[in-house]
Write an enzyme that holds these catalytic residues in place. Structure first.
Site, PDB file in Angstrom:
ATOM      1  N   GLN A   1       0.941  -0.902  -0.387  1.00 12.59           N
ATOM      2  CA  GLN A   1       0.075   0.322  -0.052  1.00 12.59           C
ATOM      3  C   GLN A   1       0.530   1.421   0.024  1.00 12.59           C
ATOM      4  O   GLN A   1       0.404   2.089  -0.605  1.00 12.59           O
ATOM      5  CB  GLN A   1      -0.997  -0.011   1.871  1.00 12.59           C
TER       6      GLN A   1
ATOM      7  N   HIS B   1       2.197   3.016  -3.563  1.00 12.20           N
ATOM      8  CA  HIS B   1       1.143   3.951  -4.280  1.00 12.20           C
ATOM      9  C   HIS B   1       1.626   5.737  -4.278  1.00 12.20           C
ATOM     10  O   HIS B   1       1.984   5.885  -6.101  1.00 12.20           O
ATOM     11  CB  HIS B   1       0.023   3.952  -3.484  1.00 12.20           C
TER      12      HIS B   1
ATOM     13  N   GLU C   1      -9.930   2.429   3.583  1.00  9.83           N
ATOM     14  CA  GLU C   1     -10.387   1.422   2.325  1.00  9.83           C
ATOM     15  C   GLU C   1     -10.198   0.160   2.237  1.00  9.83           C
ATOM     16  O   GLU C   1     -11.262  -0.561   1.415  1.00  9.83           O
ATOM     17  CB  GLU C   1      -9.328   2.341   1.182  1.00  9.83           C
ATOM     18  N   HIS C   2      -9.016   0.030   2.393  1.00  9.68           N
ATOM     19  CA  HIS C   2      -8.651  -1.827   2.995  1.00  9.68           C
ATOM     20  C   HIS C   2      -8.485  -1.789   4.417  1.00  9.68           C
ATOM     21  O   HIS C   2      -7.898  -1.735   4.597  1.00  9.68           O
ATOM     22  CB  HIS C   2      -7.418  -2.078   1.656  1.00  9.68           C
TER      23      HIS C   2
ATOM     24  N   ASP D   1      -7.192  -5.662  -5.497  1.00  8.46           N
ATOM     25  CA  ASP D   1      -6.737  -5.007  -6.515  1.00  8.46           C
ATOM     26  C   ASP D   1      -7.046  -4.903  -8.292  1.00  8.46           C
ATOM     27  O   ASP D   1      -7.040  -4.159  -8.622  1.00  8.46           O
ATOM     28  CB  ASP D   1      -5.188  -4.611  -6.404  1.00  8.46           C
TER      29      ASP D   1
ATOM     30  N   HIS E   1     -52.148  22.602  -3.519  1.00  7.51           N
ATOM     31  CA  HIS E   1     -51.820  20.646  -3.246  1.00  7.51           C
ATOM     32  C   HIS E   1     -53.175  20.077  -2.979  1.00  7.51           C
ATOM     33  O   HIS E   1     -53.815  19.598  -3.349  1.00  7.51           O
ATOM     34  CB  HIS E   1     -50.353  21.045  -2.774  1.00  7.51           C
TER      35      HIS E   1
END
Length: 428
Positions: free
Chosen positions: A258, A261, A326-327, A360, A419
């Site tokens: 990770q 990245h 996220e993960h 992924d 209405h």
């Protein structure tokens, strides 16, 4: 290098770092993005030509902006046979997973004899943004395009920057195997504006998905409302829960996977065993020695990553829910016993062998996930992002009669006399 912490004060400081990491500092970029969008609205293709020549390719020719089907096939065939097979296998697995997300329209008869329901229809036109340069990933093409295809979207346009006219062949090949309808060699805020408002060359779409740099992210925020967007993605992250049953070599590799990245990616290990923490740190130091991405890894691991010691797995789960990563990997024996305690995560990877990189590329579930704590309220990209739901309401004279006088009273309470009248007339 990554630090081991256990005191509440240090943990709180780290959580604050993660929160600030997710905040987009848009001030100095927003005016630029707004000017580009206005220029594209006002001048269409002329603006596209100007910005593409300025940022990507001074020899840009708008007559060659589209990558033809023949060029797409050529890009696919240029890959070695193994990579071709991998792309096709990945496509098949992602497609199969997303078919399970399909919704059905429904209609039922209510208590008064009325008919109520919901109709599901796909969006007509979708735009997918695929970054260029170091963040140009064919897997992103698969993950954005396939759920749209499963949903039934008929017209998918992909845009991607082409520095000096070059687009990575595997990115084109991924679009080819997915059946993208149009691929245009254009990127940046100008591409987002073109997808949202249309130009002579690029037709407007209904929704835009896909990641990008800060200019792309801000442009997506600016055009939201004119078109739909998926989300404004932040930097990537992983949190791993571990104990004495975990494999420190696996943990080290997963944290670094990770961290590589980019410089602001975040890798967090929450572990109950100090010995596992120390062994993981040892393997991180070993793996980094021969890495070609050593500079990125060092910055990410030092600034935005930590190994956190907690007293037990319940505390680990509570911290994971607070971070909402996220993960999220549960890299322990009997991992399934803790899944129900984890409420905030984009994707949960269960056990020692459900490595995040499977998600992924090949597992099947979408890898476009909520980042920076937004897993508290956002979901992964999926078929639902490419459909719309329409309510169906059908009353006849008999079935409406029991309700229209309630509507009459309700509307009068809100001061909306027409209405009230329009309902009351049906009951007379």
């Amino acid at each position: 290098m990554i630090e081991i912490i256990k005191d509440k004060k240090d943990i709180d400081i780290y959580l604050d770092i993660l929160n600030k990491r997710g905040a987009m500092s848009s001030g100095k970029y927003l005016n630029i993005v707004q000017d580009i969008i206005k220029d594209v609205i006002d001048n269409g293709d002329e603006a596209l030509i100007k910005y593409t020549k300025k940022f990507d390719d001074e020899n840009f020719d708008i007559n060659r902006i589209e990558i033809t089907k023949e060029e797409q096939e050529k890009a696919f065939l240029s890959l070695d046979k193994k990579m071709q097979d991998i792309l096709l296998k990945s496509k098949e697995r992602i497609y199969d997973y997303h078919t399970h997300q399909l919704r059905k329209s429904f209609i039922y008869e209510g208590a008064l004899g009325e008919k109520l329901g919901q109709r599901i229809t796909p969006l007509e036109k979708v735009g997918v943004y695929v970054p260029g340069g170091k963040a140009s990933y064919p897997s992103s093409v698969l993950m954005n395009v396939i759920p749209a295809k499963v949903a039934g979207v008929k017209d998918i346009t992909m845009v991607t920057p082409a520095p000096l006219g070059y687009v990575k062949p595997s990115v084109i090949a991924a679009a080819y195997v997915c059946g993208v309808d149009h691929i245009y060699k254009i990127g940046g805020a100008q591409a987002i504006a073109a997808l949202a408002y249309g130009t002579k060359t690029i037709k407007a779409v209904d929704k835009i998905t896909g990641p990008g740099n800060i200019f792309v992210a801000l442009a997506k925020k600016e055009v939201y409302g004119k078109v739909g967007i998926d989300s404004v993605a932040g930097p990537s992250e992983v949190l791993i829960i571990a104990n004495e049953t975990s494999n420190p070599k696996f943990l080290a590799a997963d944290l670094m996977a990770q961290a590589e990245h980019d410089e602001i990616a975040s890798s967090t290990l929450v572990v109950t065993d100090i010995n596992i923490a120390n062994k993981t740190l040892y393997w991180i130091n070993e793996f980094i020695k021969d890495s070609s991405r050593k500079e990125i890894l060092n910055k990410s691991l030092t600034n935005y990553s930590r190994i956190i010691i907690v007293k037990d797995l319940d505390e680990a789960c509570a911290l994971a829910n607070k971070i909402a990563p996220e993960h999220l990997e549960i890299a322990i024996d009997n991992a399934n016993e803790y899944v129900d305690k984890l409420h905030n995560a984009g994707a949960i990877f269960i056990g020692h062998y459900s490595v995040e990189s499977l998600g992924d590329y090949m597992a099947g579930p979408n890898h476009v996930l909520p980042t920076c704590g937004t897993a508290r309220f956002f979901s992964p990209l999926g078929v639902d992002d490419f459909i719309k739901k329409t309510s169906l309401i059908e009353f006849d004279k008999r079935s409406c009669k029991d309700l229209v006088f309630d509507v009459d009273a309700f509307a009068k309470e809100e001061g909306l006399e027409m209405h009230a009248l329009s309902a009351r007339l049906r009951g007379e």
